[in-house]
Design a protein around this motif. Structure first.
Motif, PDB file in Angstrom:
ATOM      1  N   MET A  99       0.830  -1.204   0.000  1.00  0.00           N
ATOM      2  CA  MET A  99       0.000   0.000   0.000  1.00  0.00           C
ATOM      3  C   MET A  99       0.867   1.257   0.000  1.00  0.00           C
ATOM      4  N   GLU A 100       1.945   1.233   0.838  1.00  0.00           N
ATOM      5  CA  GLU A 100       2.838   2.398   0.907  1.00  0.00           C
ATOM      6  C   GLU A 100       3.509   2.647  -0.433  1.00  0.00           C
ATOM      7  N   ASN A 101       3.919   1.559  -1.117  1.00  0.00           N
ATOM      8  CA  ASN A 101       4.546   1.711  -2.422  1.00  0.00           C
ATOM      9  C   ASN A 101       3.580   2.299  -3.439  1.00  0.00           C
ATOM     10  N   ASN A 102       2.299   1.950  -3.329  1.00  0.00           N
ATOM     11  CA  ASN A 102       1.284   2.504  -4.227  1.00  0.00           C
ATOM     12  C   ASN A 102       1.160   4.008  -4.038  1.00  0.00           C
ATOM     13  N   ILE A 103       1.231   4.449  -2.776  1.00  0.00           N
ATOM     14  CA  ILE A 103       1.159   5.886  -2.489  1.00  0.00           C
ATOM     15  C   ILE A 103       2.375   6.594  -3.089  1.00  0.00           C
ATOM     16  N   ALA A 104       3.567   6.003  -2.892  1.00  0.00           N
ATOM     17  CA  ALA A 104       4.795   6.607  -3.407  1.00  0.00           C
ATOM     18  C   ALA A 104       4.736   6.731  -4.921  1.00  0.00           C
ATOM     19  N   LEU A 105       4.287   5.669  -5.592  1.00  0.00           N
ATOM     20  CA  LEU A 105       4.205   5.693  -7.045  1.00  0.00           C
ATOM     21  C   LEU A 105       3.171   6.708  -7.519  1.00  0.00           C
ATOM     22  N   SER A 106       2.057   6.794  -6.821  1.00  0.00           N
ATOM     23  CA  SER A 106       1.010   7.763  -7.182  1.00  0.00           C
ATOM     24  C   SER A 106       1.530   9.193  -7.087  1.00  0.00           C
ATOM     25  N   VAL A 107       2.302   9.473  -6.036  1.00  0.00           N
ATOM     26  CA  VAL A 107       2.867  10.819  -5.853  1.00  0.00           C
ATOM     27  C   VAL A 107       3.835  11.150  -6.992  1.00  0.00           C
ATOM     28  N   LEU A 108       4.676  10.192  -7.351  1.00  0.00           N
ATOM     29  CA  LEU A 108       5.645  10.432  -8.427  1.00  0.00           C
ATOM     30  C   LEU A 108       4.934  10.601  -9.773  1.00  0.00           C
ATOM     31  N   ARG A 109       3.851   9.871  -9.984  1.00  0.00           N
ATOM     32  CA  ARG A 109       3.066  10.038 -11.212  1.00  0.00           C
ATOM     33  C   ARG A 109       2.480  11.442 -11.289  1.00  0.00           C
ATOM     34  N   GLN A 110       2.029  11.958 -10.158  1.00  0.00           N
ATOM     35  CA  GLN A 110       1.511  13.331 -10.129  1.00  0.00           C
ATOM     36  C   GLN A 110       2.605  14.336 -10.501  1.00  0.00           C
ATOM     37  N   GLU A 111       3.832  14.076 -10.037  1.00  0.00           N
ATOM     38  CA  GLU A 111       4.947  14.946 -10.410  1.00  0.00           C
ATOM     39  C   GLU A 111       5.186  14.883 -11.921  1.00  0.00           C
ATOM     40  N   MET A 112       5.041  13.692 -12.503  1.00  0.00           N
ATOM     41  CA  MET A 112       5.214  13.541 -13.947  1.00  0.00           C
ATOM     42  C   MET A 112       4.103  14.273 -14.711  1.00  0.00           C
ATOM     43  N   ASP A 113       2.878  14.211 -14.213  1.00  0.00           N
ATOM     44  CA  ASP A 113       1.767  14.939 -14.854  1.00  0.00           C
ATOM     45  C   ASP A 113       2.023  16.443 -14.801  1.00  0.00           C
ATOM     46  N   TRP A 114       2.536  16.896 -13.658  1.00  0.00           N
ATOM     47  CA  TRP A 114       2.863  18.324 -13.521  1.00  0.00           C
ATOM     48  C   TRP A 114       3.986  18.709 -14.480  1.00  0.00           C
ATOM     49  N   LEU A 115       5.033  17.864 -14.576  1.00  0.00           N
ATOM     50  CA  LEU A 115       6.133  18.137 -15.501  1.00  0.00           C
ATOM     51  C   LEU A 115       5.622  18.200 -16.934  1.00  0.00           C
ATOM     52  N   SER A 116       4.742  17.283 -17.311  1.00  0.00           N
ATOM     53  CA  SER A 116       4.184  17.280 -18.666  1.00  0.00           C
ATOM     54  C   SER A 116       3.458  18.591 -18.952  1.00  0.00           C
ATOM     55  N   ALA A 117       2.690  19.078 -17.964  1.00  0.00           N
ATOM     56  CA  ALA A 117       1.972  20.344 -18.138  1.00  0.00           C
ATOM     57  C   ALA A 117       2.950  21.506 -18.260  1.00  0.00           C
ATOM     58  N   VAL A 118       4.039  21.462 -17.500  1.00  0.00           N
ATOM     59  CA  VAL A 118       5.062  22.519 -17.559  1.00  0.00           C
ATOM     60  C   VAL A 118       5.710  22.542 -18.941  1.00  0.00           C
ATOM     61  N   ILE A 119       6.075  21.375 -19.448  1.00  0.00           N
ATOM     62  CA  ILE A 119       6.703  21.309 -20.772  1.00  0.00           C
ATOM     63  C   ILE A 119       5.751  21.827 -21.840  1.00  0.00           C
ATOM     64  N   ASP A 120       4.469  21.432 -21.772  1.00  0.00           N
ATOM     65  CA  ASP A 120       3.468  21.918 -22.747  1.00  0.00           C
ATOM     66  C   ASP A 120       3.396  23.439 -22.722  1.00  0.00           C
ATOM     67  N   GLN A 121       3.377  24.025 -21.532  1.00  0.00           N
ATOM     68  CA  GLN A 121       3.270  25.476 -21.410  1.00  0.00           C
ATOM     69  C   GLN A 121       4.527  26.171 -21.941  1.00  0.00           C
ATOM     70  N   CYS A 122       5.693  25.571 -21.643  1.00  0.00           N
ATOM     71  CA  CYS A 122       6.947  26.171 -22.119  1.00  0.00           C
ATOM     72  C   CYS A 122       7.018  26.125 -23.649  1.00  0.00           C
ATOM     73  N   MET A 123       6.561  25.049 -24.245  1.00  0.00           N
ATOM     74  CA  MET A 123       6.544  24.944 -25.703  1.00  0.00           C
ATOM     75  C   MET A 123       5.572  25.965 -26.305  1.00  0.00           C
ATOM     76  N   ALA A 124       4.407  26.132 -25.666  1.00  0.00           N
ATOM     77  CA  ALA A 124       3.442  27.133 -26.144  1.00  0.00           C
ATOM     78  C   ALA A 124       4.059  28.524 -26.090  1.00  0.00           C
ATOM     79  N   SER A 125       4.786  28.813 -25.025  1.00  0.00           N
ATOM     80  CA  SER A 125       5.432  30.124 -24.897  1.00  0.00           C
ATOM     81  C   SER A 125       6.526  30.298 -25.945  1.00  0.00           C
ATOM     82  N   TYR A 126       7.311  29.247 -26.174  1.00  0.00           N
ATOM     83  CA  TYR A 126       8.432  29.346 -27.093  1.00  0.00           C
ATOM     84  C   TYR A 126       7.968  29.515 -28.536  1.00  0.00           C
ATOM     85  N   PHE A 127       6.935  28.758 -28.918  1.00  0.00           N
ATOM     86  CA  PHE A 127       6.447  28.803 -30.303  1.00  0.00           C
ATOM     87  C   PHE A 127       5.269  29.761 -30.495  1.00  0.00           C
TER      88      PHE A 127
END
Length: 451
Positions: free
Chosen positions: A1-29
């Motif tokens: 169960m603890e590992n599931n929580i850890a993985l879920s948190v890291l996935r949220q960080e990846m979703d946030w990173l994906s949104a950041v990259i999308d926004q940076c690309m929109a700004s650049y182009f």
């Protein structure tokens, strides 16, 4: 169960990173929504989450830029597809965008971020943050000091930020499972734990050497009482430093391993090939990793062939000489400040810098064994299934052939292989002498037998 929580948190960080990259690309182009800043994208809230990554973020009070750097370096391990946007080609040049940085490895099809990739994201709307990028990737930042992140080395003529930005696998394991596994004998931890199945009764050492070794084991057992309860920490430097010197094969490495085994401490042998660097400051940085990781671990650090690092200093006639002297002074200070046990080994004491020698609590000479000690070593070596023919005069062998314990073990290996091939367990005199001859040849010595 603890590992599931850890993985879920890291996935949220990846979703946030994906949104950041999308926004940076929109700004650049200059795409739709380009006027927004990526820092306005909400970070995942970790204030009430109990998992290794969240605990680390709170403990170090990591800001949005530090979390971006971790997420970016973590992406190739967890969600490499979020970095695929960086493969976008510059149509006018028919090549990738230099601004994005990045590397492609032979055995990995995905995008590997570099320091330049992080710089692109952080400075897309605020160029002045380039200085903060350099601070974040500098030696004083917590993520670099604690070996969470690493910015790969580049040749002196290449941009510093073109080095790969990578996440230490030990930390990645910790963020996922709560257990941090060190990668031994790597650039991030250039040392390896050493073990032995032998015991003290299996080796033969001079009585004076044994008495000096007892001082080291006594310190390991009682040193904390002397320093803390007796208050000697006001007069004594922390830790214990010993120098083992003597010819190869006389038991220096085995002795260090046995000290750790009998006192319940791990012994790490430092890989000098991964420590010494031609680049100014890199040797100190590499050695610093060892001491920083080992500081609170109660380990014994063992430096074999230590004169490669701690040899005599030269007169400062050139820039290289001055750098070598600065390096030696730095190493001396780190060893003096280390609260654990450090053992340095060298074949020749004369090669060691006197500034180091004065600071050793023990300087122990491992001499070539006497004929009597060699006889005991031969007996111990061939006391198992592999035995010597009754016709062999072991006293004469010990008297006639001056070999160290390590060489005698090599002879045992050679003879055991010889007899097992002929489906036997008894070593004949001819086989024994052939094994001895091989050892003499290794040392460029001539075997002279009177028999």
């Amino acid at each position: 169960m603890e590992n599931n929580i850890a993985l879920s948190v890291l996935r949220q960080e990846m979703d946030w990173l994906s949104a950041v990259i999308d926004q940076c690309m929109a700004s650049y182009f200059l795409q739709e929504g380009n006027e927004k800043e990526w820092t306005a994208i909400p970070l995942p809230d970790l204030s009430l989450v109990d998992c290794p990554y969240a605990d680390t973020v709170r403990k170090w009070n990591l800001d949005v830029y530090s979390r971006l750097a971790i997420a970016l370096s973590m992406a190739p391990h967890l969600c490499p597809e979020v970095l695929d946007l960086f493969f976008t080609k510059n149509q006018s040049q028919d090549r990738s965008f230099t601004e994005f940085g990045g590397l492609v490895a032979k055995d990995h099809n995905g995008f590997l971020p570099t320091g330049q990739t992080l710089c692109f994201l952080m400075t897309i709307n605020r160029p002045e943050l380039r200085y903060q990028v350099m601070d974040l990737l500098g030696n004083q930042h917590i993520l670099i000091k604690e070996e969470v992140l690493n910015l790969g080395e580049t040749e002196p003529n290449l941009p510093r930020l073109s080095g790969q930005l990578s996440l230490n696998r030990g930390w990645f394991d910790y963020f996922l499972s709560g257990e941090r596994h060190m990668e031994e004998n790597t650039a991030s931890f250039p040392a390896q734990q050493i073990h032995t199945a032998m015991e003290w009764e299996d080796i033969v050492l001079d009585r004076l050497v044994l008495a000096q070794l007892n001082e080291i084991t006594s310190w390991l057992e009682h040193g904390h009482i002397l320093m803390e309860d007796w208050g000697l920490n006001k007069q004594l430097k922390p830790g214990y430093r010993a120098l083992f010197y003597g010819p190869p094969g006389t038991g220096k490495t085995l002795t260090a391993t046995l000290i750790g085994k009998t006192t319940g401490r791990k012994v790490y042998k430092i890989d000098l090939s991964l420590i010494v660097s031609k680049y100014i400051g890199e040797t100190e940085k590499n050695l610093s990793r060892i001491f920083d990781v080992a500081r609170d671990k109660n380990w014994i650090l063992f430096f074999d062939e230590a004169d490669a690092l701690f040899g005599k200093r030269s007169t400062a006639d050139s820039a290289n000489d001055r750098h070598a002297n600065q390096q030696t002074a730095y190493l001396l200070q780190r060893i003096e400040d280390f609260p654990g046990v450090v053992i340095l080994a060298t074949n020749l004491k004369a090669n060691m810098d006197e500034a180091f020698a004065r600071r050793f609590q023990s300087i122990i000479h491992f001499t070539m064994p006497s004929a009597e000690e060699r006889y005991a070593l031969w007996q111990k070596a061939f006391s198992g299934i592999c035995s010597l023919d009754d016709k062999i005069n072991l006293h004469a062998v010990a008297e006639e052939y001056p070999l160290a314990g390590g060489a005698i073990i090599n002879v045992l290996r050679f003879c055991a292989l010889a007899v097992v091939r002929r489906n036997d367990t008894v070593v004949l005199q001819e086989e024994l002498l052939t094994g001895i001859k091989r050892e003499f040849k290794k040392e460029n010595r001539t075997l002279i037998s009177s028999r």
